[in-house]
Motif scaffolding. Structure first.
Motif, PDB file in Angstrom:
ATOM      1  N   ASP A 107      -3.577  -8.319  -1.876  1.00  0.00           N
ATOM      2  CA  ASP A 107      -5.458  -8.019  -0.769  1.00  0.00           C
ATOM      3  C   ASP A 107      -4.542  -6.068  -0.493  1.00  0.00           C
ATOM      4  N   ALA A 108      -3.826  -5.946  -0.932  1.00  0.00           N
ATOM      5  CA  ALA A 108      -3.260  -4.895  -0.704  1.00  0.00           C
ATOM      6  C   ALA A 108      -4.525  -3.319  -2.053  1.00  0.00           C
ATOM      7  N   ASP A 109      -3.803  -4.361  -3.488  1.00  0.00           N
ATOM      8  CA  ASP A 109      -4.272  -3.752  -4.296  1.00  0.00           C
ATOM      9  C   ASP A 109      -6.263  -3.001  -3.747  1.00  0.00           C
ATOM     10  N   GLY A 110      -6.431  -4.110  -2.795  1.00  0.00           N
ATOM     11  CA  GLY A 110      -8.367  -3.704  -3.040  1.00  0.00           C
ATOM     12  C   GLY A 110      -8.553  -4.210  -3.414  1.00  0.00           C
ATOM     13  N   ASP A 111      -8.132  -5.193  -4.311  1.00  0.00           N
ATOM     14  CA  ASP A 111      -8.889  -6.234  -5.115  1.00  0.00           C
ATOM     15  C   ASP A 111     -10.938  -6.270  -5.010  1.00  0.00           C
ATOM     16  N   ALA A 112     -11.713  -6.610  -6.174  1.00  0.00           N
ATOM     17  CA  ALA A 112     -12.996  -6.506  -5.714  1.00  0.00           C
ATOM     18  C   ALA A 112     -13.119  -8.484  -5.080  1.00  0.00           C
ATOM     19  N   ASP A 113     -12.143  -8.732  -5.551  1.00  0.00           N
ATOM     20  CA  ASP A 113     -12.235 -10.634  -4.727  1.00  0.00           C
ATOM     21  C   ASP A 113     -11.797 -10.468  -3.474  1.00  0.00           C
ATOM     22  N   LEU A 117       9.613   5.822   2.918  1.00  0.00           N
ATOM     23  CA  LEU A 117      10.278   4.539   2.801  1.00  0.00           C
ATOM     24  C   LEU A 117      11.192   4.424   1.859  1.00  0.00           C
ATOM     25  N   LEU A 118      12.396   3.111   2.673  1.00  0.00           N
ATOM     26  CA  LEU A 118      13.256   3.723   1.353  1.00  0.00           C
ATOM     27  C   LEU A 118      13.359   1.750   0.794  1.00  0.00           C
ATOM     28  N   GLY A 119      12.122   0.967   0.906  1.00  0.00           N
ATOM     29  CA  GLY A 119      12.940   0.108  -0.091  1.00  0.00           C
ATOM     30  C   GLY A 119      11.275  -0.683   0.647  1.00  0.00           C
ATOM     31  N   PRO A 120      11.274  -2.025   0.143  1.00  0.00           N
ATOM     32  CA  PRO A 120      10.635  -3.360   1.034  1.00  0.00           C
ATOM     33  C   PRO A 120      11.299  -3.776   2.656  1.00  0.00           C
ATOM     34  N   PRO A 121      10.204  -4.254   2.959  1.00  0.00           N
ATOM     35  CA  PRO A 121      11.357  -4.739   4.738  1.00  0.00           C
ATOM     36  C   PRO A 121      11.835  -5.998   4.783  1.00  0.00           C
ATOM     37  N   ALA A 122      12.799  -5.945   5.499  1.00  0.00           N
ATOM     38  CA  ALA A 122      13.437  -6.854   5.908  1.00  0.00           C
ATOM     39  C   ALA A 122      13.152  -7.681   7.177  1.00  0.00           C
ATOM     40  N   ARG A 181      16.740   6.914  -6.602  1.00  0.00           N
ATOM     41  CA  ARG A 181      18.048   6.095  -6.156  1.00  0.00           C
ATOM     42  C   ARG A 181      19.052   6.440  -4.751  1.00  0.00           C
ATOM     43  N   TRP A 182      17.423   6.801  -3.778  1.00  0.00           N
ATOM     44  CA  TRP A 182      17.860   5.949  -2.219  1.00  0.00           C
ATOM     45  C   TRP A 182      17.080   4.986  -2.328  1.00  0.00           C
ATOM     46  N   ARG A 183      16.847   4.131  -3.256  1.00  0.00           N
ATOM     47  CA  ARG A 183      16.777   3.301  -2.700  1.00  0.00           C
ATOM     48  C   ARG A 183      16.712   1.919  -2.115  1.00  0.00           C
ATOM     49  N   ARG A 225       0.922  -1.246   0.306  1.00  0.00           N
ATOM     50  CA  ARG A 225       0.004   0.597  -0.592  1.00  0.00           C
ATOM     51  C   ARG A 225       0.983   1.417   0.298  1.00  0.00           C
ATOM     52  N   LEU A 226       1.617   1.264   1.002  1.00  0.00           N
ATOM     53  CA  LEU A 226       2.986   2.839   0.963  1.00  0.00           C
ATOM     54  C   LEU A 226       3.953   3.061  -0.165  1.00  0.00           C
ATOM     55  N   CYS A 227       4.250   1.880  -0.770  1.00  0.00           N
ATOM     56  CA  CYS A 227       5.399   2.268  -1.729  1.00  0.00           C
ATOM     57  C   CYS A 227       4.094   2.727  -2.975  1.00  0.00           C
ATOM     58  N   ARG A 228       3.015   2.595  -3.266  1.00  0.00           N
ATOM     59  CA  ARG A 228       2.443   3.486  -4.157  1.00  0.00           C
ATOM     60  C   ARG A 228       2.820   5.472  -3.937  1.00  0.00           C
ATOM     61  N   THR A 229       2.781   5.570  -2.178  1.00  0.00           N
ATOM     62  CA  THR A 229       2.656   6.897  -2.244  1.00  0.00           C
ATOM     63  C   THR A 229       3.705   7.553  -1.150  1.00  0.00           C
ATOM     64  N   HIS A 230       4.717   6.217  -0.881  1.00  0.00           N
ATOM     65  CA  HIS A 230       5.385   6.719   0.214  1.00  0.00           C
ATOM     66  C   HIS A 230       6.684   6.535  -0.117  1.00  0.00           C
TER      67      HIS A 230
END
Length: 266
Positions: free
Chosen positions: A201-207, A229-234, A183-185, A173-178
């Motif tokens: 799930d994060a996409d909020g799909d209809a299913d 956010l600098l990148g995905p979680p560890a 270059r900093w990732r 969810r947050l990687c789209r907005t924050h």
């Protein structure tokens, strides 16, 4: 019968003796080990009931105590909140930041000379209010100004009680907005699995019948101030958490918080 005893005052200061640091480590142990179930591995010789690691001697430790106005002259009051900070100079002596152990921070090399690392943040369970966090952040802001630093980095942790589902969905969810610019990732050294189920799930799909998760209060506070956010979680197995790498640059702090934490001329 009314209780006329005045409400405790919040006293914020930096540790200036070994016992202050021990108090912080005791609070950290209660929160991380006893409350969250972290499997700590302190250095040999560490007394029981303390959360300690090799970075502590290089850090400055911020303390918030609840002071009874009626007894202020007699006792310092219980410790209810703490942060530790590592300056660029101290990180060089320590062989790097703690965050270096979880992420490849090579992309941040141009920023490290003026980057402060925040870590081991915790607040006593009975005191988790906005006022304690504001007291901590106000002191951190002044510290940044006094040391002429312009960047904060660190990890924000999410518990893995659900095997990482919430953390993965929150990342998607947050990687789209924050998310910071390319270059900093940074990349995690041990990544939290981010499978397609979590992504949908994060996409909020209809299913999906699961609403996108709201950020935990601390992460929400960081984002509200202007953190990215600098990148995905560890994956942090010892602490049983997913750690999101985050960065806050003074120039990105929203005007209302910039004035409050750093002063008008920051």
């Amino acid at each position: 019968m009314h209780n006329d005893r005045p409400a405790p005052l919040l006293e914020t200061r930096w540790a200036d003796c070994e016992e202050d640091v021990r108090d912080a480590q005791r609070l950290r142990y209660r929160v991380f080990a006893e409350e969250m179930g972290a499997r700590l591995a302190p250095p040999d010789g560490t007394p029981p009931g303390l959360d300690a690691d090799r970075f502590d001697p290089f850090c400055d430790h911020l303390l918030v105590r609840a002071v009874d106005p009626a007894d202020a002259a007699k006792a310092p009051g219980p410790l209810i909140g703490t942060y530790r900070v590592l300056t660029p100079e101290a990180a060089a002596r320590a062989g790097g930041y703690y965050t270096d152990t979880e992420f490849d921070l090579a992309p941040l090399a141009p920023l490290r000379g003026r980057a402060l690392e925040l870590g081991r943040s915790c607040v006593d369970a009975q005191w988790r209010s906005g006022s304690v966090i504001m007291a901590l952040w106000s002191a951190l802001g002044q510290y940044m100004v006094e040391h002429r630093l312009d960047t904060m980095i660190g990890c924000a942790s999410i518990g893995l009680g659900d095997q990482g589902l919430e953390a993965a969905r929150l990342w998607h969810r947050l990687c789209r907005t924050h998310l910071v610019e390319q270059r900093w990732r940074v990349a995690p050294r041990v990544a939290l699995p981010l499978d397609a189920h979590n992504a949908s799930d994060a996409d909020g799909d209809a299913d999906s019948d699961m609403a996108p998760p709201a950020p935990p209060p601390l992460i929400k506070g960081y984002l509200r101030c202007g953190a990215r956010l600098l990148g995905p979680p560890a994956l942090d197995v010892a602490f049983n958490t997913a750690d999101l790498p985050m960065m806050l640059r003074v120039d990105d702090v929203s005007p209302r918080y910039r004035q409050h934490f750093f002063g008008v001329d920051a």
